[in-house]
Design an enzyme around this catalytic site. Sequence first.
Site, PDB file in Angstrom:
ATOM      1  N   ARG A  58       8.704   8.252   5.142  1.00 33.50           N
ATOM      2  CA  ARG A  58       8.154   9.610   5.315  1.00 33.50           C
ATOM      3  C   ARG A  58       7.048   9.664   6.372  1.00 33.50           C
ATOM      4  O   ARG A  58       6.675  10.744   6.819  1.00 33.50           O
ATOM      5  CB  ARG A  58       7.682  10.164   3.965  1.00 33.50           C
ATOM      6  N   GLU A  95       1.741   1.543  -5.026  1.00 31.12           N
ATOM      7  CA  GLU A  95       1.333   2.178  -6.287  1.00 31.12           C
ATOM      8  C   GLU A  95       2.372   1.879  -7.367  1.00 31.12           C
ATOM      9  O   GLU A  95       2.061   1.757  -8.533  1.00 31.12           O
ATOM     10  CB  GLU A  95       1.191   3.688  -6.077  1.00 31.12           C
TER      11      GLU A  95
HETATM   12  P1  AMP Z   1      -0.139   2.674  -1.147  1.00 30.74           P
HETATM   13  O1  AMP Z   1       0.228   1.390  -0.502  1.00 30.74           O
HETATM   14  O2  AMP Z   1      -0.369   2.537  -2.616  1.00 30.74           O
HETATM   15  O3  AMP Z   1      -1.266   3.388  -0.439  1.00 30.74           O
HETATM   16  O4  AMP Z   1       1.134   3.624  -1.062  1.00 30.74           O
HETATM   17  C1  AMP Z   1       1.423   4.333   0.102  1.00 30.74           C
HETATM   18  C2  AMP Z   1       2.894   4.401   0.375  1.00 30.74           C
HETATM   19  O5  AMP Z   1       3.640   4.683  -0.811  1.00 30.74           O
HETATM   20  C3  AMP Z   1       3.195   5.515   1.341  1.00 30.74           C
HETATM   21  O6  AMP Z   1       4.174   5.052   2.272  1.00 30.74           O
HETATM   22  C4  AMP Z   1       3.722   6.642   0.491  1.00 30.74           C
HETATM   23  O7  AMP Z   1       4.837   7.250   1.090  1.00 30.74           O
HETATM   24  C5  AMP Z   1       4.121   6.011  -0.829  1.00 30.74           C
HETATM   25  N1  AMP Z   1       3.504   6.652  -1.987  1.00 30.74           N
HETATM   26  C6  AMP Z   1       2.612   6.104  -2.826  1.00 30.74           C
HETATM   27  N2  AMP Z   1       2.275   6.937  -3.809  1.00 30.74           N
HETATM   28  C7  AMP Z   1       2.959   8.073  -3.571  1.00 30.74           C
HETATM   29  C8  AMP Z   1       3.029   9.342  -4.234  1.00 30.74           C
HETATM   30  N3  AMP Z   1       2.309   9.584  -5.338  1.00 30.74           N
HETATM   31  N4  AMP Z   1       3.830  10.283  -3.703  1.00 30.74           N
HETATM   32  C9  AMP Z   1       4.549  10.040  -2.575  1.00 30.74           C
HETATM   33  N5  AMP Z   1       4.535   8.869  -1.924  1.00 30.74           N
HETATM   34  C10 AMP Z   1       3.748   7.892  -2.406  1.00 30.74           C
END
Ligand code: AMP
Length: 170
Positions: A58, A95
Amino acid sequence: MQLENYIRSINDFPKPGIAFKDITPLLNSPEATSACLDKLLKMLGDQKVDKVVGIESRGFFFATLLAQKLNAGFVPIRKPGKLPHTTISRSYALEYGDDHIEMHIDAIEKGDRVLLHDDVLATGGTAKAACELIEHLGGQIIQCNFLMELEFLNGRDKISGYDVQSVLKF
Ligand code: AMP
């Protein structure tokens, strides 16, 4: 324009307990997409950028739009096994799970001024790994920008050494 009205929160996707931030309503509106792009460009100011790096999948949407507007190259960071040429990779904690990301070894030249973009800053693990890939190739990170930031996950603490900007905060 209230851009938050174009972000749809889907509970328990893709796993129980996750509130997924769906940007398809935003992408479905040319007016909202344009307004969002303008905000991202404004956050960058008049800084020169050589490459815009977008994180699969995305992050690709606005990273390519930004690259065109900035007259910069677009570089994809992808999930394992997707890029055809020689890659470098980093592991990261998401996450919802663990994985690693890859970038083509020749995507960035030493001294390139790089803008990193993704849709969501959650725990910051993905962005941190992306920054490591960029710097491994000698890129200079000018800014990390996001459509939105999930503040309760404190993702910006992981990339605190950089200029971190987000259009929306949840
Ligand atoms: P992080 O590494 O935890 O910061 O996660 C970021 C990545 O996971 C990004 O590429 C986001 O597209 C995806 N992501 C994590 N949490 C969400 C969420 N609640 N909604 C949509 N995409 C998420």
